[in-house]
Scaffold this active site. Structure first.
Site, PDB file in Angstrom:
ATOM      1  N   HIS A 172       2.189   5.912   5.846  1.00  0.00           N
ATOM      2  CA  HIS A 172       1.169   4.899   5.609  1.00  0.00           C
ATOM      3  C   HIS A 172       1.647   3.577   6.191  1.00  0.00           C
ATOM      4  O   HIS A 172       2.846   3.314   6.247  1.00  0.00           O
ATOM      5  CB  HIS A 172       0.901   4.723   4.111  1.00  0.00           C
ATOM      6  N   THR A 173       0.713   2.762   6.606  1.00  0.00           N
ATOM      7  CA  THR A 173       1.065   1.452   7.145  1.00  0.00           C
ATOM      8  C   THR A 173       1.702   0.601   6.060  1.00  0.00           C
ATOM      9  O   THR A 173       1.090   0.356   5.017  1.00  0.00           O
ATOM     10  CB  THR A 173      -0.176   0.739   7.696  1.00  0.00           C
TER      11      THR A 173
END
Length: 280
Positions: free
Chosen positions: A45-46
């Site tokens: 995930h960012t």
């Protein structure tokens, strides 16, 4: 195969190497009898946006809504992309002004444009109503809160502006990566919430009053206020650019201006200590 890495150039590549020397990313490990598509690893995930846009400003006026944003997308502190349009129309009477991560903005545009195409197709077969600005605002508020709850937020702050054809009134609302949502006659994201919002409120309340029951700003007055705010942001926000666009949303539709620049004045800097040539 010869190694192409600068530290080991010319030496034979180890047979068990899992590093692609040309694309610089690890290759998936496969065991005998397993498919090469079976890649086991954590879901990524960012954690922090890389290419970002700064402030977006929104203001209601007599007859519609205006939203302004500059054309800069910064790579960290580098003013990398200087011709990015961060104002995106949705249908005939809705527009998004987006700050934050530009890759998430691209994903968001793709998803919303696909939804609008589906809604337009349904409207051809029956009396299916088109999505109003409030519908899109509620969709984004649910989407952003759901993604935040999954620890995978959409790294954007969005202003939704539009014209409600049923109620015959303008609409302006805010959604951010935490799922925070609210509406107001003047809105701003990023540094604009600290530097431009006081100027927007002052101009709005000077004419409409604190309760907002008085006459609203004219189109010319609203545009002048936004241009002044964009100039202040260029002076004070290191991630802004003196190249911006202003979108107007009315009952007639959405109109996005060409990129423009504000006249700036820097002569005062010559008298500041520590700046330029000093005589004392």
């Amino acid at each position: 195969m010869m190694s192409q890495h600068p530290a080991t150039w010319g030496q034979p590549t180890p047979a068990n190497s899992s590093f692609n020397q040309f694309n610089t990313f690890p290759l998936p490990q496969t065991q005998r009898g397993q498919s090469s598509h079976a890649h086991h690893g954590p879901v990524g995930h960012t954690q922090q946006p890389l290419v970002t846009g700064t402030s977006v400003l929104g203001l209601k006026y007599d007859g519609g809504v205006m939203i302004a944003a500059d054309n800069l997308a910064s790579y960290g502190s580098l003013a990398r992309f200087r011709d990015i349009q961060r104002l995106h129309p949705l249908g005939q009477h809705t527009l998004l002004g987006v700050a934050g991560d530009m890759s998430d903005f691209q994903w968001l545009k793709k998803e919303l444009d696909a939804l609008l195409r589906e809604e337009d197709a349904l409207a051809l077969t029956d009396s299916h109503p088109s999505l109003s600005p409030k519908n899109i605002y509620e969709l984004l508020s649910n989407l952003f809160y759901a993604r935040r709850s999954k620890m995978n937020p959409v790294w954007n702050a969005v202003l939704v502006g539009g014209w409600d054809k049923v109620k015959k009134e303008s609409f302006l609302a805010y959604v951010d990566l935490l799922g925070t949502t609210y509406t107001a006659p003047t809105l701003a994201t990023g540094f604009g919430a600290h530097l431009a919002q006081p100027l927007l409120r002052e101009a709005y309340e000077a004419k409409a009053g604190i309760d907002g029951n008085g006459p609203l700003l004219t189109k010319e007055e609203a545009e002048k206020v936004l241009e002044d705010c964009m100039k202040v942001l260029f002076y004070r926000d290191a991630r802004s650019l003196n190249k911006y666009q202003i979108a107007t949303i009315t009952s007639e539709g959405v109109d996005i201006s060409d990129s423009k620049s504000a006249d700036t004045y820097w002569k005062f800097a010559e008298g500041l200590r520590g700046y330029g040539a000093q005589t004392q």
